[in-house]
Write a protein that holds these residues in place. Structure first.
Motif, PDB file in Angstrom:
ATOM      1  N   ASP A  58      32.076  57.686  52.534  1.00 26.53           N
ATOM      2  CA  ASP A  58      31.581  58.537  53.610  1.00 26.53           C
ATOM      3  C   ASP A  58      30.393  59.368  53.130  1.00 26.53           C
ATOM      4  N   ALA A  59      30.430  59.808  51.881  1.00 29.18           N
ATOM      5  CA  ALA A  59      29.362  60.639  51.327  1.00 29.18           C
ATOM      6  C   ALA A  59      28.123  59.838  50.936  1.00 29.18           C
ATOM      7  N   ASN A  60      28.290  58.550  50.664  1.00 34.81           N
ATOM      8  CA  ASN A  60      27.162  57.736  50.206  1.00 34.81           C
ATOM      9  C   ASN A  60      27.110  56.421  50.987  1.00 34.81           C
ATOM     10  N   PRO A  61      26.328  56.354  52.049  1.00 35.77           N
ATOM     11  CA  PRO A  61      26.236  55.147  52.876  1.00 35.77           C
ATOM     12  C   PRO A  61      25.716  53.926  52.113  1.00 35.77           C
ATOM     13  N   ALA A  62      25.102  54.129  50.962  1.00 38.06           N
ATOM     14  CA  ALA A  62      24.597  52.998  50.170  1.00 38.06           C
ATOM     15  C   ALA A  62      25.732  52.090  49.724  1.00 38.06           C
ATOM     16  N   TYR A  63      26.920  52.643  49.531  1.00 38.88           N
ATOM     17  CA  TYR A  63      28.059  51.802  49.146  1.00 38.88           C
ATOM     18  C   TYR A  63      28.334  50.750  50.225  1.00 38.88           C
ATOM     19  N   ASP A  64      28.439  51.192  51.461  1.00 31.59           N
ATOM     20  CA  ASP A  64      28.730  50.254  52.549  1.00 31.59           C
ATOM     21  C   ASP A  64      27.564  49.308  52.816  1.00 31.59           C
ATOM     22  N   ALA A  65      26.354  49.762  52.537  1.00 34.83           N
ATOM     23  CA  ALA A  65      25.183  48.917  52.760  1.00 34.83           C
ATOM     24  C   ALA A  65      25.069  47.798  51.730  1.00 34.83           C
ATOM     25  N   ASN A  66      25.645  47.998  50.554  1.00 40.36           N
ATOM     26  CA  ASN A  66      25.467  47.042  49.454  1.00 40.36           C
ATOM     27  C   ASN A  66      26.721  46.333  48.978  1.00 40.36           C
ATOM     28  N   ILE A  67      27.882  46.814  49.381  1.00 39.66           N
ATOM     29  CA  ILE A  67      29.147  46.299  48.844  1.00 39.66           C
ATOM     30  C   ILE A  67      30.048  45.848  49.987  1.00 39.66           C
ATOM     31  N   THR A  68      30.714  44.712  49.806  1.00 41.30           N
ATOM     32  CA  THR A  68      31.741  44.265  50.738  1.00 41.30           C
ATOM     33  C   THR A  68      33.090  44.658  50.152  1.00 41.30           C
ATOM     34  N   PHE A  69      33.893  45.368  50.918  1.00 42.63           N
ATOM     35  CA  PHE A  69      35.165  45.907  50.452  1.00 42.63           C
ATOM     36  C   PHE A  69      36.333  45.079  50.987  1.00 42.63           C
ATOM     37  N   TYR A  70      37.197  44.628  50.067  1.00 42.56           N
ATOM     38  CA  TYR A  70      38.408  43.888  50.431  1.00 42.56           C
ATOM     39  C   TYR A  70      39.629  44.659  49.958  1.00 42.56           C
ATOM     40  N   ARG A  71      40.665  44.657  50.783  1.00 45.64           N
ATOM     41  CA  ARG A  71      41.951  45.231  50.392  1.00 45.64           C
ATOM     42  C   ARG A  71      42.962  44.098  50.327  1.00 45.64           C
ATOM     43  N   VAL A  72      43.560  43.946  49.147  1.00 45.56           N
ATOM     44  CA  VAL A  72      44.558  42.905  48.937  1.00 45.56           C
ATOM     45  C   VAL A  72      45.940  43.556  48.981  1.00 45.56           C
ATOM     46  N   ASP A  73      46.761  43.132  49.930  1.00 46.82           N
ATOM     47  CA  ASP A  73      48.124  43.648  50.048  1.00 46.82           C
ATOM     48  C   ASP A  73      48.940  43.138  48.858  1.00 46.82           C
ATOM     49  N   TRP A  74      49.294  44.052  47.967  1.00 46.85           N
ATOM     50  CA  TRP A  74      49.992  43.681  46.739  1.00 46.85           C
ATOM     51  C   TRP A  74      51.326  43.009  47.024  1.00 46.85           C
ATOM     52  N   ASP A  75      52.046  43.502  48.021  1.00 45.21           N
ATOM     53  CA  ASP A  75      53.359  42.931  48.330  1.00 45.21           C
ATOM     54  C   ASP A  75      53.241  41.484  48.800  1.00 45.21           C
ATOM     55  N   GLN A  76      52.150  41.160  49.469  1.00 49.16           N
ATOM     56  CA  GLN A  76      51.975  39.812  49.989  1.00 49.16           C
ATOM     57  C   GLN A  76      51.257  38.891  49.004  1.00 49.16           C
ATOM     58  N   TYR A  77      50.257  39.418  48.281  1.00 49.64           N
ATOM     59  CA  TYR A  77      49.407  38.562  47.447  1.00 49.64           C
ATOM     60  C   TYR A  77      49.369  38.972  45.970  1.00 49.64           C
TER      61      TYR A  77
ATOM     62  N   SER B  55      51.201  38.194  43.554  1.00 42.72           N
ATOM     63  CA  SER B  55      51.445  37.077  42.630  1.00 42.72           C
ATOM     64  C   SER B  55      50.670  35.835  43.068  1.00 42.72           C
ATOM     65  N   GLY B  56      49.685  36.044  43.937  1.00 38.63           N
ATOM     66  CA  GLY B  56      48.876  34.935  44.448  1.00 38.63           C
ATOM     67  C   GLY B  56      47.778  34.515  43.481  1.00 38.63           C
ATOM     68  N   ASP B  57      47.008  33.539  43.916  1.00 37.85           N
ATOM     69  CA  ASP B  57      45.962  32.956  43.071  1.00 37.85           C
ATOM     70  C   ASP B  57      44.907  33.966  42.637  1.00 37.85           C
ATOM     71  N   LEU B  58      44.458  34.834  43.547  1.00 40.26           N
ATOM     72  CA  LEU B  58      43.402  35.786  43.194  1.00 40.26           C
ATOM     73  C   LEU B  58      43.886  36.754  42.122  1.00 40.26           C
ATOM     74  N   ALA B  59      45.033  37.379  42.338  1.00 41.28           N
ATOM     75  CA  ALA B  59      45.559  38.334  41.355  1.00 41.28           C
ATOM     76  C   ALA B  59      45.844  37.654  40.024  1.00 41.28           C
ATOM     77  N   THR B  60      46.368  36.456  40.073  1.00 39.32           N
ATOM     78  CA  THR B  60      46.677  35.716  38.846  1.00 39.32           C
ATOM     79  C   THR B  60      45.407  35.336  38.101  1.00 39.32           C
ATOM     80  N   SER B  61      44.417  34.822  38.799  1.00 40.49           N
ATOM     81  CA  SER B  61      43.181  34.392  38.137  1.00 40.49           C
ATOM     82  C   SER B  61      42.414  35.563  37.542  1.00 40.49           C
ATOM     83  N   LEU B  62      42.573  36.750  38.112  1.00 39.99           N
ATOM     84  CA  LEU B  62      41.885  37.931  37.592  1.00 39.99           C
ATOM     85  C   LEU B  62      42.728  38.718  36.592  1.00 39.99           C
ATOM     86  N   ASN B  63      43.934  38.233  36.322  1.00 39.71           N
ATOM     87  CA  ASN B  63      44.860  38.941  35.417  1.00 39.71           C
ATOM     88  C   ASN B  63      45.070  40.386  35.856  1.00 39.71           C
ATOM     89  N   VAL B  64      45.304  40.569  37.142  1.00 41.31           N
ATOM     90  CA  VAL B  64      45.551  41.902  37.683  1.00 41.31           C
ATOM     91  C   VAL B  64      46.979  42.288  37.308  1.00 41.31           C
TER      92      VAL B  64
END
Length: 131
Positions: free
Chosen positions: A66-85, A87-96
């Motif tokens: 909210d304080a810095n609009p440059a973040y939204d202008a330059n970055i795509t934000f994803y929220r990964v539901d931990w309960d659902q994903y 143990s999924g491929d993305l979390a596993t491949s990134l060693n989260v």
């Protein structure tokens, strides 16, 4: 226009947010991966609704965006539901290792990560790697 309408309109305008912050995109398999592989600047938030650390991170992220609009202008934000994903491929491949993990990508490469951190300075530094 009568006085009541004027007062109600002014109150509604005063309560409206000054800047329009984009919401995080709800992750579904393949969406964040496609953006990462395309070389986009991508922020991935592995979170659970019941996690107090995740809620603290979310408040900080929202305040920074909210304080810095440059973040939204330059970055795509994803929220990964931990309960659902968590143990999924993305979390596993990134060693989260756990929920409350924040990861930033630029040009298809991970450029930073915060695990279970809630300090504003740490989260700001991570977001700044996306600029």
């Amino acid at each position: 226009m009568n006085r009541r309408t004027l007062i109600l309109s002014a109150a509604a305008l005063a309560l409206a947010p000054v800047t329009a912050m984009a919401e995080m995109i709800a992750y579904s398999p393949g969406t964040a991966e496609a953006a990462i592989n395309a070389g986009d600047t991508v922020f991935v938030d592995f979170a659970a609704d019941w996690c107090s650390t995740c809620r603290s991170q979310e408040r900080t992220i929202n305040a920074l965006r909210d304080a810095n609009p440059a973040y939204d202008a330059n970055i795509t934000f994803y929220r990964v539901d931990w309960d659902q994903y968590g143990s999924g491929d993305l979390a596993t491949s990134l060693n989260v290792p756990r929920r409350s993990t924040l990861v930033m990508f630029r040009d298809g490469v991970e450029v930073g990560r915060v695990v279970a951190g809630t300090r504003e300075a740490d989260i700001r530094a991570l977001l700044d790697t996306g600029l």
